[in-house]
Design an enzyme around this catalytic site. Structure first.
Site, PDB file in Angstrom:
ATOM      1  N   ASP A  38       0.809  -1.217   0.000  1.00 28.40           N
ATOM      2  CA  ASP A  38       0.000   0.000   0.000  1.00 28.40           C
ATOM      3  C   ASP A  38       0.844   1.270   0.000  1.00 28.40           C
ATOM      4  O   ASP A  38       0.461   2.288   0.577  1.00 28.40           O
ATOM      5  CB  ASP A  38      -0.978   0.003   1.205  1.00 28.40           C
ATOM      6  CG  ASP A  38      -1.815  -1.251   1.237  1.00 28.40           C
ATOM      7  OD1 ASP A  38      -2.198  -1.736   0.157  1.00 28.40           O
ATOM      8  OD2 ASP A  38      -2.080  -1.768   2.345  1.00 28.40           O
ATOM      9  N   HIS A  66      -4.724  -1.893  -5.700  1.00 28.05           N
ATOM     10  CA  HIS A  66      -3.943  -0.764  -6.205  1.00 28.05           C
ATOM     11  C   HIS A  66      -4.883   0.352  -6.633  1.00 28.05           C
ATOM     12  O   HIS A  66      -5.693   0.171  -7.547  1.00 28.05           O
ATOM     13  CB  HIS A  66      -3.055  -1.216  -7.373  1.00 28.05           C
ATOM     14  CG  HIS A  66      -2.006  -2.209  -6.963  1.00 28.05           C
ATOM     15  ND1 HIS A  66      -1.088  -2.726  -7.821  1.00 28.05           N
ATOM     16  CD2 HIS A  66      -1.738  -2.755  -5.751  1.00 28.05           C
ATOM     17  CE1 HIS A  66      -0.292  -3.557  -7.167  1.00 28.05           C
ATOM     18  NE2 HIS A  66      -0.677  -3.605  -5.913  1.00 28.05           N
TER      19      HIS A  66
HETATM   20  P1  GDP Z   1      -0.717   0.198  -3.581  1.00 26.10           P
HETATM   21  O1  GDP Z   1      -1.302  -1.075  -3.081  1.00 26.10           O
HETATM   22  O2  GDP Z   1       0.756   0.276  -3.339  1.00 26.10           O
HETATM   23  O3  GDP Z   1      -1.072   0.511  -4.996  1.00 26.10           O
HETATM   24  O4  GDP Z   1      -1.350   1.351  -2.675  1.00 26.10           O
HETATM   25  P2  GDP Z   1      -2.911   1.519  -2.301  1.00 26.10           P
HETATM   26  O5  GDP Z   1      -3.612   2.032  -3.492  1.00 26.10           O
HETATM   27  O6  GDP Z   1      -3.431   0.295  -1.642  1.00 26.10           O
HETATM   28  O7  GDP Z   1      -2.814   2.601  -1.159  1.00 26.10           O
HETATM   29  C1  GDP Z   1      -2.247   3.847  -1.370  1.00 26.10           C
HETATM   30  C2  GDP Z   1      -3.300   4.926  -1.056  1.00 26.10           C
HETATM   31  O8  GDP Z   1      -2.680   6.190  -1.047  1.00 26.10           O
HETATM   32  C3  GDP Z   1      -4.383   5.018  -2.101  1.00 26.10           C
HETATM   33  O9  GDP Z   1      -5.572   5.417  -1.471  1.00 26.10           O
HETATM   34  C4  GDP Z   1      -3.877   6.111  -3.046  1.00 26.10           C
HETATM   35  O10 GDP Z   1      -4.920   6.778  -3.742  1.00 26.10           O
HETATM   36  C5  GDP Z   1      -3.226   7.035  -2.056  1.00 26.10           C
HETATM   37  N1  GDP Z   1      -2.068   7.805  -2.535  1.00 26.10           N
HETATM   38  C6  GDP Z   1      -1.094   7.443  -3.408  1.00 26.10           C
HETATM   39  N2  GDP Z   1      -0.136   8.404  -3.464  1.00 26.10           N
HETATM   40  C7  GDP Z   1      -0.531   9.374  -2.619  1.00 26.10           C
HETATM   41  C8  GDP Z   1       0.047  10.613  -2.192  1.00 26.10           C
HETATM   42  O11 GDP Z   1       1.128  11.006  -2.604  1.00 26.10           O
HETATM   43  N3  GDP Z   1      -0.668  11.338  -1.260  1.00 26.10           N
HETATM   44  C9  GDP Z   1      -1.867  10.925  -0.758  1.00 26.10           C
HETATM   45  N4  GDP Z   1      -2.480  11.696   0.151  1.00 26.10           N
HETATM   46  N5  GDP Z   1      -2.423   9.759  -1.127  1.00 26.10           N
HETATM   47  C10 GDP Z   1      -1.766   9.003  -2.033  1.00 26.10           C
HETATM   48  P1  IMO Z   2      -0.823  -4.285  -2.222  1.00 30.36           P
HETATM   49  O1  IMO Z   2      -0.430  -4.828  -3.552  1.00 30.36           O
HETATM   50  C1  IMO Z   2      -0.919  -4.761   2.151  1.00 30.36           C
HETATM   51  C2  IMO Z   2      -0.650  -8.858   3.685  1.00 30.36           C
HETATM   52  C3  IMO Z   2      -1.925  -9.307   4.386  1.00 30.36           C
HETATM   53  C4  IMO Z   2      -1.369 -10.302   5.382  1.00 30.36           C
HETATM   54  C5  IMO Z   2      -0.235 -10.954   4.575  1.00 30.36           C
HETATM   55  C6  IMO Z   2      -0.606 -12.278   3.931  1.00 30.36           C
HETATM   56  O2  IMO Z   2      -2.153  -3.619  -2.209  1.00 30.36           O
HETATM   57  O3  IMO Z   2       0.262  -3.486  -1.600  1.00 30.36           O
HETATM   58  P2  IMO Z   2      -2.216 -12.995   1.935  1.00 30.36           P
HETATM   59  O4  IMO Z   2      -3.689 -12.790   1.737  1.00 30.36           O
HETATM   60  O5  IMO Z   2      -1.375 -12.449   0.835  1.00 30.36           O
HETATM   61  O6  IMO Z   2      -1.869 -14.413   2.262  1.00 30.36           O
HETATM   62  O7  IMO Z   2      -1.860 -12.150   3.267  1.00 30.36           O
HETATM   63  O8  IMO Z   2       0.133 -10.031   3.567  1.00 30.36           O
HETATM   64  N1  IMO Z   2      -0.842  -8.335   2.312  1.00 30.36           N
HETATM   65  C7  IMO Z   2      -0.898  -7.038   2.010  1.00 30.36           C
HETATM   66  N2  IMO Z   2      -0.839  -5.944   2.786  1.00 30.36           N
HETATM   67  N3  IMO Z   2      -0.998  -4.625   0.800  1.00 30.36           N
HETATM   68  C8  IMO Z   2      -1.029  -5.708   0.008  1.00 30.36           C
HETATM   69  O9  IMO Z   2      -1.034  -5.636  -1.338  1.00 30.36           O
HETATM   70  C9  IMO Z   2      -1.003  -6.989   0.603  1.00 30.36           C
HETATM   71  N4  IMO Z   2      -1.018  -8.242   0.118  1.00 30.36           N
HETATM   72  C10 IMO Z   2      -0.913  -9.056   1.170  1.00 30.36           C
HETATM   73  O10 IMO Z   2      -2.563  -8.226   5.030  1.00 30.36           O
HETATM   74  O11 IMO Z   2      -0.789  -9.639   6.475  1.00 30.36           O
HETATM   75 MG    MG Z   3      -2.827  -1.734  -1.795  1.00 32.59          MG
END
Ligand code: GDP
Ligand code: IMO
Ligand code: MG
Length: 460
Positions: A38, A66
């Protein structure tokens, strides 16, 4: 928007177009998370995609979430690569991905309803493995059974998407089904007949230990349903390794999209509190068939603070008002499960380690805007275990759980920075924070995120 990123590839690209035959000088890149997920990988992939021809997922499955925000439109992508919003790019699910076909078809349908083109621009490896409902059931039951047996709550806290059991079946081989096998109804029905007979034994025993009842699985019905999924996905299914090699030979540019993150890598993460794939950049070779020598740039995505979902050690976790404030300001709730994310200060010991493991050539520092108004800011630059400083990042999660962070304090910045469009408009204290990170990690910060939208990113 593609101009936001530094573009060291331009010169080599100009040279490459003059080449005849395989375009070996074209620079391919990867976007990889350097924490526990994340970090904002989806946004970075979305920003970079215009400079590439194919966007390829190499690991994980529906455990990923994502987010991509275009203006006020927000997309949460789980299995489909984040390049899908560009209709002229190919989005590829490599062989290292575990595909939940029902969920994937739902995701495709949701995107189409919003006007996103998902046709022959989405390709799925025939070698990728299939997640079945019995994998999800086993995922949840195993966590409960272990929890019950341990008498505690020290579970991994999986996303419940069946990821671990599906990868386990891949390693076990005889109980695994690959995407290509969904296309042959007779073979699928025969395989599921004996696989289900084995799964029922395991699930019944687990359910019993958890005090739950167990519903037998109708193998013929399952084969019918998954055969239908196979037919629906048929136009997308192909030998993606060949597709990628042919693309490389034709001079097309590849962008690999890591799911999950390096601290969740099954070999190099905080084992056993990890996922079941190689989510560091090390997984790209096995997860796509494209050898590492093709990779010129690895963009390590680092959130300006730390978050973690699920169980496992997190030395800089803040179980206080500051942690709560970060969670609120950063909207730190899971994209996949909606769970509140654990929040804390940025752990540079961990990031220095993961930047090495993933071979980061540059860093993208995201969500810096969230730290506005926090003073002082803290950066973890070392660990102490039992009162003694330790070197580097421990390989044993039990040691990491004992680690006390050694913090460096830096003055915070109070100005909102979400409208900053250039580096010289960042407050000096924000800039000093960025410089300290690159100094400690030893990798330059090339992009800074100041908000979720495409345009809220600055070139450093
Ligand atoms: P990923 O799994 O790595 O793609 O990340 P996620 O999408 O799960 O979580 C990142 C969160 O941060 C999302 O809600 C994005 O829209 C948000 N985000 C990404 N870059 C920025 C940033 O620079 N600032 C803020 N405030 N939010 C961001
Ligand atoms: P993105 O791509 C955050 C974490 C789960 C759990 C561990 C194992 O959005 O960054 P699983 O279901 O994969 O067997 O869970 O890994 N986990 C993540 N945490 N972002 C993710 O993906 C994750 N993918 C798995 O919360 O602790
Ligand atoms: Mg994510």
């Amino acid at each position: 928007m593609s101009t936001l990123m530094p573009n060291p590839t331009e010169a080599s690209r100009a040279t490459n177009t003059a080449h005849k035959g395989p375009q070996t000088g074209v620079e391919h890149a990867a976007v990889v998370g350097l924490q526990w997920g994340d970090e904002g990988k989806g946004k970075i992939v979305d920003l970079l995609a215009p400079d590439f021809d194919l966007v390829i997922r190499y690991n994980g499955g529906a455990n990923a979430g994502h987010s991509v925000q275009v203006g006020d439109d927000r997309y949460a992508l789980h299995q489909v690569p984040s390049g899908i919003l560009y209709p002229d790019k190919h989005s590829v699910l490599g062989n290292g991905v575990v595909v939940d076909p029902g969920a994937l078809l739902g995701e495709i349908e949701g995107l189409r309803r919003r006007g996103v083109r998902v046709e022959d621009n989405l390709r799925i490896s025939d070698r990728a493995h299939v997640v079945f409902p019995y994998h999800q059931a086993e995922d949840l039951l195993r966590e409960q059974a272990i929890n019950h047996a341990r008498g505690g709550d020290s579970v991994i806290g999986t996303t419940g998407r069946g990821i671990g059991p599906c990868y386990a079946d891949k390693a076990l081989r005889s109980t695994a089904v690959r995407v290509g096998e969904l296309l042959d109804p007779d073979r699928l029905a025969e395989k599921l007949r004996y696989i289900v007979s084995v799964k029922e034994v395991v699930l019944a025993a687990l359910a019993k230990q958890c005090g739950q009842s167990f519903e037998p699985i109708d193998a013929a019905q399952l084969a019918k349903q998954y055969g239908a999924y196979g037919q629906a996905l048929r136009p997308h299914i192909t030998n993606t390794a060949t597709l990628l090699h042919d693309s490389i030979d034709a001079g097309r540019r590849l962008l690999f999209e890591g799911a999950n993150a390096t601290l969740l890598d099954i070999d190099h993460g905080t084992y056993p509190f990890v996922t079941s794939s190689n989510c560091s950049s090390l997984g790209i070779g096995t997860g796509t068939g494209v050898p590492g020598r093709n990779l010129a740039r690895v963009l390590g995505v680092v959130k300006a603070y730390a978050t973690r979902v699920g169980g496992g050690p997190m030395p800089t976790e803040l179980d206080d008002q500051t942690g709560e404030r970060i969670r609120k300001a950063g909207n730190e709730f899971g994209t996949t499960t909606g769970r509140p994310r654990r929040c804390g200060w940025l752990d540079l010991v961990a990031v220095k380690y993961t930047a090495r493991i993933s071979g980061a050539t540059e860093l993208c520092l995201t969500l810096l805007d969230v730290l506005s108004g926090l003073d002082p800011l803290k950066l973890c630059v070392g660990y102490r275990v039992g009162g003694q400083a330790i070197d580097g990042f421990p390989s044993d999660a039990a040691v990491l759980a004992e680690a006390e962070p050694v913090y460096e304090q830096m003055p915070g910045f109070s100005e909102p920075i979400t409208d900053c469009t250039s580096i010289d408009r960042l407050p000096p204290n924000a800039m000093a924070y960025v410089r300290r990170i690159e100094e400690h990690v030893g990798v330059p910060v090339r992009m800074i995120g100041v908000g979720p939208r495409r345009d809220q990113a600055i070139h450093a």
